[in-house]
Design a protein around this motif. Sequence first.
Motif, PDB file in Angstrom:
ATOM      1  N   ALA A 149     -10.477  -1.492   2.569  1.00  0.00           N
ATOM      2  CA  ALA A 149      -9.102  -0.980   2.640  1.00  0.00           C
ATOM      3  C   ALA A 149      -8.322  -1.728   3.724  1.00  0.00           C
ATOM      4  O   ALA A 149      -7.174  -2.150   3.516  1.00  0.00           O
ATOM      5  CB  ALA A 149      -9.108   0.514   2.924  1.00  0.00           C
ATOM      6  N   PHE A 150      -8.981  -1.917   4.861  1.00  0.00           N
ATOM      7  CA  PHE A 150      -8.339  -2.646   5.959  1.00  0.00           C
ATOM      8  C   PHE A 150      -8.045  -4.089   5.543  1.00  0.00           C
ATOM      9  O   PHE A 150      -6.939  -4.595   5.746  1.00  0.00           O
ATOM     10  CB  PHE A 150      -9.247  -2.625   7.197  1.00  0.00           C
ATOM     11  CG  PHE A 150      -8.795  -3.528   8.296  1.00  0.00           C
ATOM     12  CD1 PHE A 150      -7.699  -3.193   9.092  1.00  0.00           C
ATOM     13  CD2 PHE A 150      -9.440  -4.736   8.542  1.00  0.00           C
ATOM     14  CE1 PHE A 150      -7.267  -4.039  10.099  1.00  0.00           C
ATOM     15  CE2 PHE A 150      -9.004  -5.588   9.552  1.00  0.00           C
ATOM     16  CZ  PHE A 150      -7.919  -5.238  10.333  1.00  0.00           C
TER      17      PHE A 150
ATOM     18  N   GLU B  33       0.561   6.586   2.965  1.00  0.00           N
ATOM     19  CA  GLU B  33      -0.530   7.103   3.799  1.00  0.00           C
ATOM     20  C   GLU B  33      -1.441   5.971   4.284  1.00  0.00           C
ATOM     21  O   GLU B  33      -1.815   5.917   5.454  1.00  0.00           O
ATOM     22  CB  GLU B  33      -1.339   8.137   3.009  1.00  0.00           C
ATOM     23  CG  GLU B  33      -2.318   8.891   3.885  1.00  0.00           C
ATOM     24  CD  GLU B  33      -2.960  10.074   3.171  1.00  0.00           C
ATOM     25  OE1 GLU B  33      -2.237  10.836   2.497  1.00  0.00           O
ATOM     26  OE2 GLU B  33      -4.179  10.227   3.291  1.00  0.00           O
ATOM     27  N   THR B  34      -1.748   5.066   3.357  1.00  0.00           N
ATOM     28  CA  THR B  34      -2.600   3.930   3.740  1.00  0.00           C
ATOM     29  C   THR B  34      -1.898   3.061   4.781  1.00  0.00           C
ATOM     30  O   THR B  34      -2.514   2.603   5.749  1.00  0.00           O
ATOM     31  CB  THR B  34      -2.939   3.085   2.493  1.00  0.00           C
ATOM     32  OG1 THR B  34      -3.465   3.952   1.488  1.00  0.00           O
ATOM     33  CG2 THR B  34      -3.954   2.020   2.810  1.00  0.00           C
TER      34      THR B  34
ATOM     35  N   SER C 180      -7.642  -5.416   2.626  1.00  0.00           N
ATOM     36  CA  SER C 180      -6.610  -5.580   1.598  1.00  0.00           C
ATOM     37  C   SER C 180      -5.209  -5.361   2.184  1.00  0.00           C
ATOM     38  O   SER C 180      -4.275  -6.097   1.860  1.00  0.00           O
ATOM     39  CB  SER C 180      -6.893  -4.665   0.411  1.00  0.00           C
ATOM     40  OG  SER C 180      -6.227  -3.480   0.509  1.00  0.00           O
ATOM     41  N   VAL C 181      -5.052  -4.384   3.040  1.00  0.00           N
ATOM     42  CA  VAL C 181      -3.724  -4.168   3.648  1.00  0.00           C
ATOM     43  C   VAL C 181      -3.405  -5.311   4.619  1.00  0.00           C
ATOM     44  O   VAL C 181      -2.258  -5.759   4.708  1.00  0.00           O
ATOM     45  CB  VAL C 181      -3.652  -2.800   4.381  1.00  0.00           C
ATOM     46  CG1 VAL C 181      -2.286  -2.598   5.019  1.00  0.00           C
ATOM     47  CG2 VAL C 181      -3.926  -1.667   3.423  1.00  0.00           C
TER      48      VAL C 181
ATOM     49  N   LEU D 286      -2.063   4.680   8.132  1.00  0.00           N
ATOM     50  CA  LEU D 286      -3.410   4.514   8.714  1.00  0.00           C
ATOM     51  C   LEU D 286      -3.593   3.097   9.254  1.00  0.00           C
ATOM     52  O   LEU D 286      -4.169   2.899  10.320  1.00  0.00           O
ATOM     53  CB  LEU D 286      -4.490   4.818   7.660  1.00  0.00           C
ATOM     54  CG  LEU D 286      -4.617   6.290   7.221  1.00  0.00           C
ATOM     55  CD1 LEU D 286      -5.563   6.414   6.035  1.00  0.00           C
ATOM     56  CD2 LEU D 286      -5.120   7.158   8.371  1.00  0.00           C
ATOM     57  N   TRP D 287      -3.070   2.137   8.527  1.00  0.00           N
ATOM     58  CA  TRP D 287      -3.171   0.745   8.981  1.00  0.00           C
ATOM     59  C   TRP D 287      -2.365   0.536  10.263  1.00  0.00           C
ATOM     60  O   TRP D 287      -2.812  -0.111  11.213  1.00  0.00           O
ATOM     61  CB  TRP D 287      -2.659  -0.184   7.869  1.00  0.00           C
ATOM     62  CG  TRP D 287      -2.621  -1.624   8.264  1.00  0.00           C
ATOM     63  CD1 TRP D 287      -3.664  -2.507   8.300  1.00  0.00           C
ATOM     64  CD2 TRP D 287      -1.467  -2.374   8.688  1.00  0.00           C
ATOM     65  NE1 TRP D 287      -3.243  -3.739   8.718  1.00  0.00           N
ATOM     66  CE2 TRP D 287      -1.894  -3.692   8.971  1.00  0.00           C
ATOM     67  CE3 TRP D 287      -0.117  -2.048   8.851  1.00  0.00           C
ATOM     68  CZ2 TRP D 287      -1.016  -4.689   9.401  1.00  0.00           C
ATOM     69  CZ3 TRP D 287       0.758  -3.035   9.290  1.00  0.00           C
ATOM     70  CH2 TRP D 287       0.294  -4.346   9.553  1.00  0.00           C
TER      71      TRP D 287
ATOM     72  N   PRO E 208       0.835  -1.207   0.000  1.00  0.00           N
ATOM     73  CA  PRO E 208       0.000   0.000   0.000  1.00  0.00           C
ATOM     74  C   PRO E 208       0.870   1.258   0.000  1.00  0.00           C
ATOM     75  O   PRO E 208       2.051   1.202   0.363  1.00  0.00           O
ATOM     76  CB  PRO E 208      -0.795  -0.124   1.302  1.00  0.00           C
ATOM     77  CG  PRO E 208       0.031  -0.992   2.176  1.00  0.00           C
ATOM     78  CD  PRO E 208       0.783  -1.927   1.274  1.00  0.00           C
ATOM     79  N   ASP E 209       0.250   2.379  -0.380  1.00  0.00           N
ATOM     80  CA  ASP E 209       1.019   3.639  -0.334  1.00  0.00           C
ATOM     81  C   ASP E 209       1.276   4.029   1.123  1.00  0.00           C
ATOM     82  O   ASP E 209       0.671   3.475   2.053  1.00  0.00           O
ATOM     83  CB  ASP E 209       0.270   4.754  -1.086  1.00  0.00           C
ATOM     84  CG  ASP E 209      -1.082   5.041  -0.474  1.00  0.00           C
ATOM     85  OD1 ASP E 209      -1.123   5.552   0.653  1.00  0.00           O
ATOM     86  OD2 ASP E 209      -2.113   4.709  -1.106  1.00  0.00           O
TER      87      ASP E 209
ATOM     88  N   LEU F 233      -7.715   2.051   9.579  1.00  0.00           N
ATOM     89  CA  LEU F 233      -8.367   1.576   8.361  1.00  0.00           C
ATOM     90  C   LEU F 233      -9.577   0.727   8.702  1.00  0.00           C
ATOM     91  O   LEU F 233      -9.630   0.106   9.764  1.00  0.00           O
ATOM     92  CB  LEU F 233      -7.392   0.748   7.521  1.00  0.00           C
ATOM     93  CG  LEU F 233      -6.377   1.508   6.670  1.00  0.00           C
ATOM     94  CD1 LEU F 233      -5.609   0.515   5.801  1.00  0.00           C
ATOM     95  CD2 LEU F 233      -7.034   2.558   5.796  1.00  0.00           C
TER      96      LEU F 233
END
Lengths: 199, 219
Positions: free
Chosen positions: A22-23, A8-9, A25-26, A12-13, A5-6, A18
């Motif tokens: 989104a959560f 920022e993501t 997938s990370v 957040l994780w 992930p990038d 997240l």
Amino acid sequence: MNTKPDDETLALWLDDELEGDAFASVEAWAAGQPDQLEARQAVRDWRQMISSAVPKVEEPPYPEFFNSRITAAISELEKVPVKTVESRTSWWRTSWFMPAAAAAGMTLAFWMGTRTSMTVAPASVIEVSSSSPVVYTPETGVRADYFASRSADATVIVLDGVPAFSDALEFRETAAVPSDSEVESTAAKQEKPVSEVTQ
Amino acid sequence: MNKVRPDPSNPLTGPSEPVESRAKGEPDDDALLVTRAQKGDLRAYDELVIRHRGRIFAMVRNMIHHEADAWDLSQDVFVKAWQALPRFEAKARFSTWLFRIAHNVVYDWTRKRKIDSAGEFNDEIFDRDQIDPLASTAPSGADAPDLSMEHGELRMKIQAALFKLSAEHRESVILKDVQGLSYKEIADAMGCTIGTVMSRLFYARQKLQALLKDEYETR
């Protein structure tokens, strides 16, 4: 998703912010990243340590007084009209009237001042004037502006054109309202010559 | 018997609580009171003050490390909030909006202090170690009796370390790790981007962890 992930993501994780897809997938990506899982656990431990030691909620001392002060401050704010000077309902509060009235008052006071300085006041008059305010008037060429603010509960008179005072100037003869004792002693001195005349 | 005191401001949130668990459908209990207060109901506003004063006071106190000033500034926050209440549109939570006002009040105060002291302002004067414990104006570091001594000591160490950070870094840690705000809420409160918050928080945590190395590594 198995791509990284990038930043920022990822941040957040790491901070458990997240959610949803989104959560998921990370999380799927991080399953094969032990260093990232370790980093997230370190962030959780860190938050746990800080939050256990530094309280999130701390009642202020004297909480009732705290609230009452806020209420009082708000009530005070509510009492003050926002634009008193601009009120159009009272003609005498208009912007031109107050300065004009002040100017007229000052002119009258100046005229009275010139009249009284020409005559010698008897002792009885001096006693009466001791309780009257001393009125100062500007010189010719001095512009006087008068500002009154109800909201600030203040009155300001601005004199424009008064020459600057020299640092060397000493106010040895400053005018002041004499106290009662001073008036009595002054009157006694002035009465003495009168009694001498009658003798 | 020890009683757990509920958080009056928001019982559902917590710094150690994963954000996703509280972001889902959290009822905004403040909404009704805010609406009433916006119509001029001072009693409703008083209730809002009761709910949020603990978090605002804690935040301000952690920022400036002075109890008496924090007490005054926290009141300023609520007075300013009342004045700005007609413009509050409930796009953010009321508490986040209050933190935004608290941020401005603290920064204005700090700026004024710097000017008043003609550049002599030094965060380290707030270092607890340098304050006479008998001084009447010393910030009280007393913990609730049911808190362990270990936590009390740790808190003092963390607070001392916090004051070695810049104001921006300190605030990001306080809002994130103490108050439990999300990155978005912190960005709203501090008036910056989420990226800036992330950057500040990253460096702030790094520096704090270095300052608290002994504490951090033994846990």
